[in-house]
Design an enzyme around this catalytic site. Sequence first.
Site, PDB file in Angstrom:
ATOM      1  N   GLU A  77      14.478  10.861   4.613  1.00 52.07           N
ATOM      2  CA  GLU A  77      15.278  10.894   5.841  1.00 52.07           C
ATOM      3  C   GLU A  77      15.459   9.428   6.231  1.00 52.07           C
ATOM      4  O   GLU A  77      14.496   8.775   6.637  1.00 52.07           O
ATOM      5  CB  GLU A  77      14.564  11.712   6.916  1.00 52.07           C
ATOM      6  CG  GLU A  77      15.505  12.209   7.994  1.00 52.07           C
ATOM      7  CD  GLU A  77      15.564  11.264   9.162  1.00 52.07           C
ATOM      8  OE1 GLU A  77      16.469  10.399   9.151  1.00 52.07           O
ATOM      9  OE2 GLU A  77      14.725  11.374  10.063  1.00 52.07           O
ATOM     10  N   CYS A  86      17.067   7.296  14.643  1.00 54.26           N
ATOM     11  CA  CYS A  86      17.988   7.315  13.500  1.00 54.26           C
ATOM     12  C   CYS A  86      19.194   8.195  13.759  1.00 54.26           C
ATOM     13  O   CYS A  86      20.246   7.995  13.173  1.00 54.26           O
ATOM     14  CB  CYS A  86      17.237   7.756  12.250  1.00 54.26           C
ATOM     15  SG  CYS A  86      16.366   9.302  12.477  1.00 54.26           S
ATOM     16  N   VAL A 103       0.836  -1.202   0.000  1.00 55.69           N
ATOM     17  CA  VAL A 103       0.000   0.000   0.000  1.00 55.69           C
ATOM     18  C   VAL A 103       0.877   1.261   0.000  1.00 55.69           C
ATOM     19  O   VAL A 103       0.595   2.225  -0.718  1.00 55.69           O
ATOM     20  CB  VAL A 103      -1.001  -0.055   1.178  1.00 55.69           C
ATOM     21  CG1 VAL A 103      -1.775   1.235   1.308  1.00 55.69           C
ATOM     22  CG2 VAL A 103      -1.956  -1.227   0.957  1.00 55.69           C
ATOM     23  N   GLY A 104       1.979   1.225   0.753  1.00 55.76           N
ATOM     24  CA  GLY A 104       2.956   2.321   0.685  1.00 55.76           C
ATOM     25  C   GLY A 104       3.613   2.354  -0.679  1.00 55.76           C
ATOM     26  O   GLY A 104       3.846   3.427  -1.255  1.00 55.76           O
TER      27      GLY A 104
HETATM   28  P1  ADP Z   1      11.192  -0.799   9.154  1.00 53.41           P
HETATM   29  O1  ADP Z   1      12.014  -1.729   8.287  1.00 53.41           O
HETATM   30  O2  ADP Z   1      11.922  -0.393  10.348  1.00 53.41           O
HETATM   31  O3  ADP Z   1       9.795  -1.262   9.419  1.00 53.41           O
HETATM   32  P2  ADP Z   1      10.663   0.772   6.856  1.00 53.41           P
HETATM   33  O4  ADP Z   1      11.592   1.782   6.352  1.00 53.41           O
HETATM   34  O5  ADP Z   1      10.553  -0.501   6.072  1.00 53.41           O
HETATM   35  O6  ADP Z   1      11.051   0.532   8.346  1.00 53.41           O
HETATM   36  O7  ADP Z   1       9.194   1.351   6.984  1.00 53.41           O
HETATM   37  C1  ADP Z   1       8.877   2.697   7.069  1.00 53.41           C
HETATM   38  C2  ADP Z   1       7.586   2.928   6.327  1.00 53.41           C
HETATM   39  O8  ADP Z   1       7.757   2.542   4.969  1.00 53.41           O
HETATM   40  C3  ADP Z   1       6.382   2.148   6.824  1.00 53.41           C
HETATM   41  O9  ADP Z   1       5.258   3.013   6.786  1.00 53.41           O
HETATM   42  C4  ADP Z   1       6.237   1.044   5.813  1.00 53.41           C
HETATM   43  O10 ADP Z   1       4.921   0.590   5.696  1.00 53.41           O
HETATM   44  C5  ADP Z   1       6.656   1.738   4.550  1.00 53.41           C
HETATM   45  N1  ADP Z   1       7.119   0.844   3.477  1.00 53.41           N
HETATM   46  C6  ADP Z   1       7.716  -0.353   3.574  1.00 53.41           C
HETATM   47  N2  ADP Z   1       8.049  -0.835   2.367  1.00 53.41           N
HETATM   48  C7  ADP Z   1       7.659   0.085   1.454  1.00 53.41           C
HETATM   49  C8  ADP Z   1       7.761   0.208   0.015  1.00 53.41           C
HETATM   50  N3  ADP Z   1       8.315  -0.732  -0.730  1.00 53.41           N
HETATM   51  N4  ADP Z   1       7.266   1.323  -0.555  1.00 53.41           N
HETATM   52  C9  ADP Z   1       6.729   2.328   0.181  1.00 53.41           C
HETATM   53  N5  ADP Z   1       6.624   2.280   1.529  1.00 53.41           N
HETATM   54  C10 ADP Z   1       7.076   1.180   2.164  1.00 53.41           C
END
Ligand code: ADP
Length: 494
Positions: A265, A299, A226-227
């Site tokens: 970031e 971070c 979804v992200g």
């Molecule tokens: P962690 O690995 O510590 O959970 P992430 O950087 O993966 O941290 O997650 C930060 C945010 O990025 C969350 O809101 C997650 O849902 C989102 N996210 C994870 N993978 C993706 C992706 N491929 N595209 C966009 N957003 C993503």
Amino acid sequence: MTSVQNETGVLAGEPRMLIDGELTETAGGATFDVIHPASEQVAGTATDGTVEDMARAVGAARRAFDETDWSRDKDFRFNCLMQLHAALEKNQERLRRILITEVGCPVTVSGSQIESPIAEVKHWAEHGRDFDYLVDNGVHETPLGPARRKLHYEPVGVVGAITPWNVPFYLNIAETIPALMAGNTVVLKPAQLTPWSGSELGRIVAEETDIPAGVFNVVTSNANEVGAALSADPRVDMITFTGSTATGRAILAAGAPTVKKTLLELGGKSAHIVLDDADFNSSLPLAAMMACVMSGQSCILPSRILLPRSRYEEGIEILKTSMANFPVGDPWTPGNMQGPQISETQRQKVLGLIKSGIDAGARLVTGGGIPEALPVGYYTEATLLVDVDPDSQIAQEEIFGPVLTVTPYDTDDDAVAIANNTIYGLSGEVSSADVDRAFSVATRMRTGNVTINGKSHFGIDSPFGGTKQSGLGYRNGTHGYQEYLAIKTIGMPE
Ligand code: ADP
């Protein structure tokens, strides 16, 4: 609303998303659990939004940007954000309990994650009200005679904000409020582990402000897709993201086909160079504290301590005492300053990295496991590893746990070289009795930010960003505000 001022304990947040002005579930009603990391119990549920929900939210944001006055009516935006500020102040204790419930952040240190971001809403409203959106850039000669140039600062368009779980409410505010005040419309996608810090903000916007439908949307989901859908959608003009470097790379790649502006970031592996003239008794207990509050889930944490070989054992002893006695425990109990890791997965990742450090030859001085007195909750012992090889995994990978690594150095040049021996460049710290000497070392560190003698660089009025693989662009300060604006240069008769 009933006052929660004097109540304590777990509190479930808003389970619905906000799409096009409506608090809504997903078709079919799917939800996912939110776990309280201090009790390992389910605290409630959030909507498990889908790629279709995200598409709807982006469509609403696109329409609100293209077809309403939001992008052009600065005074209205100011009024709406001041309304939001008042509503957040009213909901402050509720927001705090939701934060502690989903993150496990100790109540004692929750101010920087609740009061500070609420104050930032007012800051951005006022900053945006007073910003000069039309700047005269002078006259130049052209073959057709003199031309005056005016710089018109305009919102970028639809901004997708993707946030992590470590400081969720703060980052939801930091990523969305300057974007809104600058005239953009926003779709927020909070992290899976902390959906309520986003959905609660959505509820407050919907119920307690005049922010029009579609201007601010929140889509919660348990799926990374979804992200990913948000970061690839051609209707989105800009992505603002805080999270891991790996996900940042994926977001940059997803935005490449439509050349999205991307503000990132990302991770850090910051070094603290303790010079040989430093006051160890003030700098090292503070270094230990920074590693433990937020359970190391920060971070900007200077997690690599570089000690001069001439005072190596003296420094280790001070760090050991500070870490071994750090107040860890139930986040609801005032006085505790270190809570649990956010999840069992995160704790296992931290414990795995500690083991990799020991396997690579590091010496374990304190911690290294799960506190015996805290068998329930995802707690990790404050851990000190010394004699750490600067090329080893534990010196190169972000740990996101209450762990400090110590590496000795011989000269200031060595210290700078070790500090810069990383793909990251987010923060750094220097301690010295001689501030000029510390400043000179700070200028040689390849990072976006440096703190000298504990005097933090971080603040709403100063740019914050990373170099190397720690990020692109800036948050905070007028530099941070301008990230959410495009400049149109208009040439005209003098
Ligand atoms: P962690 O690995 O510590 O959970 P992430 O950087 O993966 O941290 O997650 C930060 C945010 O990025 C969350 O809101 C997650 O849902 C989102 N996210 C994870 N993978 C993706 C992706 N491929 N595209 C966009 N957003 C993503």
